[in-house]
Design an enzyme around this catalytic site. Structure first.
Site, PDB file in Angstrom:
ATOM      1  N   ASN A  57       0.795  -1.224   0.000  1.00  0.00           N
ATOM      2  CA  ASN A  57       0.000   0.000   0.000  1.00  0.00           C
ATOM      3  C   ASN A  57       0.832   1.282   0.000  1.00  0.00           C
ATOM      4  OD1 ASN A  57      -2.448   1.704   1.197  1.00  0.00           O
ATOM      5  ND2 ASN A  57      -0.773   1.906   2.652  1.00  0.00           N
ATOM      6  N   TYR A  74       1.731   8.655 -11.788  1.00  0.00           N
ATOM      7  CA  TYR A  74       0.755   7.982 -10.915  1.00  0.00           C
ATOM      8  C   TYR A  74      -0.183   7.091 -11.724  1.00  0.00           C
ATOM      9  CZ  TYR A  74      -2.289   7.402  -6.833  1.00  0.00           C
ATOM     10  OH  TYR A  74      -3.020   6.872  -5.780  1.00  0.00           O
TER      11      TYR A  74
END
Ligand SMILES: NC(=O)c1ccc[n+]([C@@H]2O[C@H](COP(=O)([O-])OP(=O)(O)OC[C@H]3O[C@@H](n4cnc5c(N)ncnc54)[C@H](O)[C@@H]3O)[C@@H](O)[C@H]2O)c1
Length: 312
Positions: free
Chosen positions: A90, A182
Site C-alpha cells: 500500500n 501515478y
C-alpha cells in the site's frame, strides 16, 4: 475466534491513512501485523493504538523501495510471528515532481515513481511468496463438508496459503491530465496483480488489487482544511453516487474480505471501492455540477491550493 487468528500480515505504508486502516482491521480480526513505513512517529502511534485495542502489531521503519527493506520485512515477520500469510502492498508518497505529462516529468522522477509504485510490488511478492509457501495454509481452516452435486474428484488443491492485496486506484482505471507517473504506475499495478495471480494461484496464493476512490485520510483531511471551504468538498462529494467520499475503513473492509478464506476463489481481480464514482457517464457529472457552482460562486477546491494536477 477472529478470522485471521494465528495468521500474520505485512502492511506497507501502514502508519497512516488507508494502510493504518488495513492494519487496524487485520489486527482486530486476529492477525499479527507488521507495519513497514518510513514514518516512525506515526507508525509508533498506530502500533500503540492497535495494542491498546488488544491487537498484536510491530513496526519496522524503512523504505519499501529498497531491496534490503523488502527482504528484511519478510524475515522480520517470519522471525517475530513464525509465519507469513497476508501481504498488503500500500505504501506511496508522491511529491510535486511526480506531476506532469511525459514532456514535463524528469527522468529521475519517472524512475523513482516507478520504483515505488510498481517496483515495490514486485519486490514484496518476490520475497513474501516463498515465506508464505514455507508457512503453509491457514492452520485454522476446516473445509466445509460437501453436500451438493458436481464435487471434484481426487484430493482438493491446497488453498488459503496466502493473500497479496496491491493498492491500485481509480487512477489506474481512468486517467487525469498531467499525471503520467501515478496513472501509469497504478495501471501497471493492475497488470502486475493479474500476472501474479496466474503465477501464484497454483500455490494457493491469491493476488488481487483494490482501487479506491477519494479516501479522506489524515493527509487528505489536512488538505481539505487548507482549502478551508466546505462547499468545495461538498462539490467533490456530489460526484459520488453515494454522496460521500471514502474513509480508510471502507478500503480496509474490502482488503479484509479479499484476505479472508471466503475469498479463496477470487484472484486477479480489481475491486473498485469508490462509492460508484467510476460507473457514471462523465458528461452528466459536469452538467450536474453547474447548478451547485452557480449557487456557490466562492467555492474553492484542492486545485485552488495547488494540490490538483489537472489545470487545463
Ligand atoms: N487516499 C486516497 O484518496 C487514495 C485513493 C486511491 C488510491 N490510494 C492509494 O492508497 C495507498 C495509501 O494512500 P493514503 O492516501 O493512505 O496515503 P498516506 O499518505 O495517507 O499514507 C501513506 C503511508 O505510506 C508511507 N510511505 C510512503 N512512502 C513509503 C515508502 N517508500 N516506504 C514505506 N512507507 C512509505 C507514508 O509514510 C504513509 O504512512 C497509496 O498506494 C495510494 O496511491 C489512495
Amino acid at each position: 475466534m477472529g478470522r485471521f487468528d494465528d495468521r500474520s500480515a505485512i502492511v506497507t505504508g501502514g502508519a497512516l491513512g488507508i494502510g493504518a486502516g488495513c492494519a487496524r482491521r487485520l489486527a482486530a480480526d486476529g492477525a499479527s501485523v507488521l507495519i513497514v513505513d518510513i514514518n516512525e512517529e506515526a507508525g509508533t502511534n498506530t502500533v500503540r493504538e492497535i495494542r491498546a485495542s488488544g491487537g498484536n502489531a510491530e513496526l519496522m521503519v524503512g523504505n519499501v523501495a529498497e531491496t534490503a527493506i523488502a527482504t528484511g520485512m519478510v524475515d522480520n515477520a517470519m522471525s517475530r510471528f513464525g509465519r507469513l500469510d497476508l501481504l498488503i502492498q500500500n505504501a506511496y508518497g508522491g511529491g510535486a515532481d511526480n506531476i506532469g505529462s511525459a514532456v514535463e516529468v524528469k527522468p529521475a522522477a519517472w524512475q523513482s515513481g516507478m520504483d515505488l509504485l510498481v517496483g515495490t510490488l514486485y519486490l514484496g511478492a518476490k520475497y513474501a511468496v516463498p515465506a508464505m509457501e514455507e508457512s503453509g495454509p491457514d492452520p485454522n481452516y476446516i473445509p466445509a463438508p460437501w453436500t451438493g452435486a458436481g464435487r471434484r474428484h481426487g484430493s482438493p488443491p491446497t488453498r488459503n496459503v496466502g493473500r497479496i492485496v496491491n493498492m491500485a486506484s481509480v487512477h489506474g482505471i481512468l486517467q487525469a491530465p498531467r499525471s503520467l507517473i501515478y496513472e501509469a504506475g497504478k495501471a501497471a499495478a493492475i497488470g502486475l496483480t493479474r500476472q501474479m495471480a496466474i503465477d501464484f494461484g497454483p500455490l494457493g496464493i491469491t493476488v488481487n488489487a483494490v482501487a479506491p476512490g477519494h479516501i479522506v485520510t489524515e493527509r487528505g483531511n489536512a488538505m481539505w482544511n487548507e482549502v478551508g471551504n466546505d462547499a468545495g468538498f461538498r462539490l467533490f462529494e456530489l460526484h459520488y453516487p453515494v454522496r460521500r467520499t471514502g474513509e480508510p475503513e471502507d478500503i480496509a473492509n474490502a482488503v479484509g474480505f479479499l484476505c479472508s478464506n471466503e475469498a479463496s476463489f477470487i484472484t486477479g481481480q480489481v475491486l473498485t471501492v469508490d462509492g460508484g464514482m467510476t460507473i457514471q457517464l462523465q458528461e452528466n457529472i459536469v452538467m450536474d455540477s453547474k447548478d451547485y457552482i452557480v449557487a456557490n460562486p466562492d467555492l474553492r477546491t484542492h486545485f485552488d491550493v495547488g494540490r490538483g494536477s489537472s489545470r487545463f
